[in-house]
Design a protein around this motif. Sequence first.
Motif, PDB file in Angstrom:
ATOM      1  N   SER A 187      55.820  42.382  33.605  1.00  0.00           N
ATOM      2  CA  SER A 187      54.907  41.509  34.342  1.00  0.00           C
ATOM      3  C   SER A 187      54.039  42.376  35.254  1.00  0.00           C
ATOM      4  CB  SER A 187      55.693  40.486  35.164  1.00  0.00           C
ATOM      5  OG  SER A 187      56.401  41.125  36.194  1.00  0.00           O
ATOM      6  N   ASP A 188      52.970  41.790  35.776  1.00  0.00           N
ATOM      7  CA  ASP A 188      52.030  42.560  36.607  1.00  0.00           C
ATOM      8  C   ASP A 188      52.725  43.250  37.771  1.00  0.00           C
ATOM      9  OD1 ASP A 188      49.989  41.793  34.962  1.00  0.00           O
ATOM     10  OD2 ASP A 188      49.209  40.236  36.282  1.00  0.00           O
ATOM     11  N   ILE A 189      53.700  42.567  38.361  1.00  0.00           N
ATOM     12  CA  ILE A 189      54.319  43.147  39.563  1.00  0.00           C
ATOM     13  C   ILE A 189      55.418  44.148  39.231  1.00  0.00           C
ATOM     14  CG2 ILE A 189      53.715  41.320  41.178  1.00  0.00           C
ATOM     15  CD1 ILE A 189      56.413  40.075  40.692  1.00  0.00           C
ATOM     16  N   ASN A 398      46.136  33.750  44.078  1.00  0.00           N
ATOM     17  CA  ASN A 398      45.377  34.495  43.061  1.00  0.00           C
ATOM     18  C   ASN A 398      46.242  34.821  41.842  1.00  0.00           C
ATOM     19  OD1 ASN A 398      42.706  35.183  44.539  1.00  0.00           O
ATOM     20  ND2 ASN A 398      44.297  35.633  46.032  1.00  0.00           N
ATOM     21  N   ILE A 399      47.219  33.970  41.586  1.00  0.00           N
ATOM     22  CA  ILE A 399      48.227  34.292  40.577  1.00  0.00           C
ATOM     23  C   ILE A 399      47.709  34.105  39.158  1.00  0.00           C
ATOM     24  CG2 ILE A 399      49.288  31.989  40.408  1.00  0.00           C
ATOM     25  CD1 ILE A 399      52.015  33.536  40.622  1.00  0.00           C
ATOM     26  N   ARG A 400      48.191  34.974  38.257  1.00  0.00           N
ATOM     27  CA  ARG A 400      47.942  34.829  36.826  1.00  0.00           C
ATOM     28  C   ARG A 400      49.196  34.262  36.168  1.00  0.00           C
ATOM     29  NH1 ARG A 400      45.880  40.556  34.669  1.00  0.00           N
ATOM     30  NH2 ARG A 400      46.759  39.622  32.792  1.00  0.00           N
ATOM     31  N   ASP A 487      59.418  44.543  49.490  1.00  0.00           N
ATOM     32  CA  ASP A 487      58.986  44.977  48.156  1.00  0.00           C
ATOM     33  C   ASP A 487      59.246  43.951  47.069  1.00  0.00           C
ATOM     34  OD1 ASP A 487      61.664  45.464  48.756  1.00  0.00           O
ATOM     35  OD2 ASP A 487      61.842  47.108  47.330  1.00  0.00           O
ATOM     36  N   ILE A 488      60.042  42.895  47.364  1.00  0.00           N
ATOM     37  CA  ILE A 488      60.278  41.894  46.310  1.00  0.00           C
ATOM     38  C   ILE A 488      59.820  40.482  46.724  1.00  0.00           C
ATOM     39  CG2 ILE A 488      62.059  43.120  45.008  1.00  0.00           C
ATOM     40  CD1 ILE A 488      64.174  41.513  46.461  1.00  0.00           C
ATOM     41  N   ILE A 489      58.859  40.422  47.634  1.00  0.00           N
ATOM     42  CA  ILE A 489      58.286  39.109  47.980  1.00  0.00           C
ATOM     43  C   ILE A 489      57.698  38.463  46.731  1.00  0.00           C
ATOM     44  CG2 ILE A 489      56.426  37.944  49.253  1.00  0.00           C
ATOM     45  CD1 ILE A 489      56.914  39.907  51.548  1.00  0.00           C
ATOM     46  N   PHE A 490      56.997  39.246  45.905  1.00  0.00           N
ATOM     47  CA  PHE A 490      56.383  38.693  44.690  1.00  0.00           C
ATOM     48  C   PHE A 490      57.418  38.529  43.578  1.00  0.00           C
ATOM     49  CE2 PHE A 490      52.921  41.733  46.266  1.00  0.00           C
ATOM     50  CZ  PHE A 490      52.499  40.832  47.228  1.00  0.00           C
TER      51      PHE A 490
END
Length: 881
Positions: A187-189, A398-400, A487-490
């Motif tokens: 994934s992006d993150i 702004n999520i995909r 670092d893992i909010i997303f």
Amino acid sequence: MQKKLPSIYNPKEVEDKWYEFWERENLFCARRDLDKQPFTIVIPPPNVTGQLHMGHALNNTLQDILIRTKRMQGFSALWLPGTDHAGIATEAKVKEQLADKGLSKYDLGREKFLEKVWEWKEKYGDTIINQLRKLGSSCDWSRLRFTMDEGLSQAVREVFVRLYEKGLIYRGDYIVNWCPTCKTTLSDIEVEHEDLTGKLYYVKYPYKDGLGYLMIATTRPETILGDTAVAVNPDDERYKNLIGKTLILPIVDKEIPVIADSYVDMEFGTGAVKVTPGHDPNDFEMGVRHHLPVITVIDNNGLMNDKAGKFEGMDRLDCRKVLVDELQQGGYLEKVEDLSHSVGHCYRCHTTIEPMVSKQWFVKMKPLAEPAIEVVKQGEVKFVPERFAKIYLNWLENIRDWCISRQLWWGHRIPAWYCKDCGETMVSKEDVTVCHKCGSSNLEQDPDVLDTWFSSALWPFSTLGWPENTSDLKYFYPTSALVTGYDIIFFWVARMIFSAMEFMEQPPFEHVVITGLVRDAQGRKMSKSLGNGIDPLEVIDKYGADTLRFTLSTGNAPGNDMRFYWERVEASRNFANKIWNASRFVMMNLEGFKSDKIEKERLSLKDRWILKRINDVTRDVTDSLEKFEIGIAAQKIYDFFWSEFCDWYIEMAKIDLYGANSDAKESTQQVLLLVMEHALRLLHPFMPFITEEIWQHIPHEGNSIMISPWPEYQPEWEFEDASQMELVMDAVRGIRNIRAEMNVPPGKKAVAFAQVSDSTIMNILKNNLDIFYSLAKVSEMKFAVETSSIPHKAVSCVIKGAEIFIPMEGLVDIDTEIERLEKEKVNLVNEISRANKKLNNRGFLEKAPQDVVEKEQQKQKDYQEMLQKVEQRLKMMIDLA
């Protein structure tokens, strides 16, 4: 009361003993009690591949402090533990083992390989759990969960099917981040971006009509083979007349159009960009808008495929070199420039990511993000510190769409089946054996597994029994606080919130407490490559878990990184020893002690002061913990115990303990024990082992300190006159400072003169003369209204409402002291000169290691400070002479 405490505190003799006791007595087990309010924390599940590192130690120490506090405050406190199956990481571990035997996972096949992974999990998966025990973590181990246990696997299927049936999960061709080493999408993150110096290649694309060329700039010439257009910005005056023209693609000799798209940055390169929908996410979006064909020229292994023509089989980076040579030979390469740009890497193996178009499963994110945005905006979920809410909101707004399929074998297999006869796709909670459309049994389950974070997103409610409406789920959900790294909010926090809003219709927790990273003493991130990592278990082995816990908690402020200093570890160890020695002193002086209720009228000023101070600290520590200001809470209890209780009250208590007044002695014993026991309970969440060991040796009620009641503010301990003690302490400090500055030998007692104009202040000082005699090395204190009665050659200090003089006659040989100070001044001047010479030497600064230079700079600074003090004392002595 039990046997005496040993003279020296040895954590190794204490920690395992008490942890086994707590587990044996089921003290970590949270019970559903309708008369109690629940307080729930779910642990951020560490990977089963994990070893305890400093980040884990910090995060779990903070969680344990909160849970132990709430347990003592009477909540039904559940700290729910578990581990994550960690798809990519765990599969990699087992593949490494197989590689040592010359095997791959494909040699074993899927079923046999998964058997090996489960074997590995059973053997090594509890390592980090046992390490968390060494830290003192008071998790409810009876509720231990694993993201691939039966209940959680059922929850994963339930969620997948429900989202699919709502049209929020779909399968389609899309550009994804592909790792050629791990051979899976990310994934992006999961992509880490790193600024690297690369090359920008300027390439000429000839017009079909032969009248010149259009220059483009690219960082990836090997993807020219997959170009399907060149794009310019419609507002770019330079290229308006070229839109719609046809170009000839260099090397490939294929026609491609010039298109207009507002995405193009007119300032980058030439303002004209090649469009490769198969290998760039932004180009893919342009391709969708302009109906361009998608050509993939790089395969899953990072090699050029059959669409790359004569370059087939080459590594993508080797192809770049060969293709650039051909462009140059063909006259297409105009120039090459250095360029600093951001390059995506796999977060696991750090291979450069290859954007690829492939058929994957996705979650449609916009509808799920909206309620998750709203609960944070409305304050139903609060970030601590608040600034992290902006980061969370910015990402969700702004999520995909989320690519959830992974090309692995270890994980939750996607519950989708394809009919090989009619092509029907079936998604089901139960395994499908017959096609729903044509009745064929010739079915194949999707080979991919779900992103690890898909199951982790359900953690706050799946671990409590969802999708069943269990008693635990009804009582302990929603949880109270989540403690996790920024670092893992997303990766995790956002996904838990939108999953909970979709399936539980309420947020998963009320507070998100953000921790920073633990860095080394120089502020660098701890890493294997730097060799600067510090193993928490080694710290525990050498100093004890309480020392590590207190070091981490005192250096912590929510959301901020902290530096790990060994000096602070030593300081925390010294604090543990201070607690131990103070407790031994109190216990040794309880002979003949009667544990009757304290009689307020028998309390001395120092007793009233220390009771008020422990009362203030109780209120302040409790308030700080409620605000998740754990570092501030720890510092407050440290300052109180070390300075006010040990350095002041215990020293003052000796006057009555060793005096002739039995009533004063008994009252002091009562206050000593009460304050110490009170302080131990405040300290327990931070330092559970040492506090349990001491508490079990003193008079107490109950089975364990960890289930004793949390200290509460006592209105009856608010003594109005307690502040008078501060005046006495200021006077003692002043006299001590004079003695130190004038280098008065410790064995010599001084006569003190107090010039006081206020009768109230005079009475306070007169009523506490025993404290001056004991703590300030004063043989006599005389009171004067005017300075005329005070001897000459006296040094003074000023306190509120009084000035205290200490005559130097007989205490210090002034001439000898002047001579000594002048010699010391000469020595210091020489040392400063030597240090300056060294630091002005260019060769030393360039060749010496950085730490050696820094030590020399510190020496220079220390010598200058010492010289300043010596000069001040010398001036004082000369004035006296």
